[in-house]
Design a protein around this motif. Structure first.
Motif, PDB file in Angstrom:
ATOM      1  N   ASP A   1      -6.151 -14.258  -8.959  1.00 18.85           N
ATOM      2  CA  ASP A   1      -5.068 -13.758  -9.810  1.00 18.85           C
ATOM      3  C   ASP A   1      -5.571 -13.173 -11.126  1.00 18.85           C
ATOM      4  O   ASP A   1      -4.922 -12.317 -11.711  1.00 18.85           O
TER       5      ASP A   1
ATOM      6  N   PRO B   1     -15.670  -8.771 -12.345  1.00 20.16           N
ATOM      7  CA  PRO B   1     -14.357  -8.131 -12.245  1.00 20.16           C
ATOM      8  C   PRO B   1     -14.211  -7.262 -10.992  1.00 20.16           C
ATOM      9  O   PRO B   1     -13.191  -7.314 -10.306  1.00 20.16           O
ATOM     10  N   ALA B   2     -15.239  -6.485 -10.675  1.00 22.93           N
ATOM     11  CA  ALA B   2     -15.197  -5.642  -9.472  1.00 22.93           C
ATOM     12  C   ALA B   2     -15.198  -6.499  -8.208  1.00 22.93           C
ATOM     13  O   ALA B   2     -14.519  -6.181  -7.232  1.00 22.93           O
TER      14      ALA B   2
ATOM     15  N   CYS C   1     -13.905  -9.467  -7.863  1.00 18.01           N
ATOM     16  CA  CYS C   1     -12.548 -10.024  -7.721  1.00 18.01           C
ATOM     17  C   CYS C   1     -11.617  -9.001  -7.078  1.00 18.01           C
ATOM     18  O   CYS C   1     -10.874  -9.323  -6.144  1.00 18.01           O
ATOM     19  N   ARG C   2     -11.631  -7.790  -7.575  1.00 20.27           N
ATOM     20  CA  ARG C   2     -10.754  -6.748  -7.036  1.00 20.27           C
ATOM     21  C   ARG C   2     -11.081  -6.441  -5.586  1.00 20.27           C
ATOM     22  O   ARG C   2     -10.187  -6.335  -4.732  1.00 20.27           O
ATOM     23  N   THR C   3     -12.363  -6.297  -5.278  1.00 27.19           N
ATOM     24  CA  THR C   3     -12.781  -5.965  -3.921  1.00 27.19           C
ATOM     25  C   THR C   3     -12.430  -7.088  -2.959  1.00 27.19           C
ATOM     26  O   THR C   3     -11.957  -6.845  -1.846  1.00 27.19           O
ATOM     27  N   TYR C   4     -12.656  -8.323  -3.378  1.00 29.17           N
ATOM     28  CA  TYR C   4     -12.289  -9.487  -2.568  1.00 29.17           C
ATOM     29  C   TYR C   4     -10.800  -9.445  -2.219  1.00 29.17           C
ATOM     30  O   TYR C   4     -10.410  -9.607  -1.060  1.00 29.17           O
ATOM     31  N   ASN C   5      -9.952  -9.201  -3.214  1.00 31.95           N
ATOM     32  CA  ASN C   5      -8.506  -9.178  -2.975  1.00 31.95           C
ATOM     33  C   ASN C   5      -8.095  -8.075  -2.012  1.00 31.95           C
ATOM     34  O   ASN C   5      -7.232  -8.284  -1.152  1.00 31.95           O
ATOM     35  N   VAL C   6      -8.693  -6.907  -2.143  1.00 38.56           N
ATOM     36  CA  VAL C   6      -8.347  -5.796  -1.250  1.00 38.56           C
ATOM     37  C   VAL C   6      -8.691  -6.151   0.194  1.00 38.56           C
ATOM     38  O   VAL C   6      -7.872  -6.017   1.104  1.00 38.56           O
TER      39      VAL C   6
END
Length: 117
Positions: free
Chosen positions: A15, A94-95, A97-102
């Motif tokens: 989150d 940060p990248a 986290c975003r990639t994991y979520n996608v």
């Protein structure tokens, strides 16, 4: 522009994050963390290979977040992961986290090992 609502089913997305912490599934976790679709645990950084090897059969790709900036992984760490059949992608946290979520939203078998920013 068309917007689609993302569904994670029973998985736990990342989150948010901040200085020294990550928020996963609505809960704050301090320090380095290992994030799986099923939960979160503390991660002992690059020396903690055992936690990652336990999940080798559950994931295809491990995103390693190296903090605020991208950094090289220790060679022996990468070798152990690849020998176990885990694909390793290195990026700033940060990248990662975003990639994991996608990829999590696509139902992929992913994990994230994250150092705090």
């Amino acid at each position: 522009m068309r917007l689609n609502e993302i569904s994670y089913n029973d998985a736990m997305p990342i989150d948010g994050y901040g200085p020294g912490f990550f928020r996963v599934g609505g809960q704050r976790h301090d320090g380095a963390v290992l994030v799986l679709p099923t939960g979160v645990s503390a991660w002992g950084a690059f020396e903690d290979r055992a936690s990652l090897l336990k999940i080798a059969d559950q994931i295809d790709v491990l995103f390693v977040g190296t903090g605020a900036e991208i950094a090289h992984l220790p060679t022996d760490f990468r070798k152990v992961m690849e020998d176990a059949g885990i694909g390793v992608e290195t990026m700033a946290s940060p990248a990662a986290c975003r990639t994991y979520n996608v990829l999590l939203s696509e139902g992929r078998r992913v994990a994230a090992a994250l150092l705090p920013v």
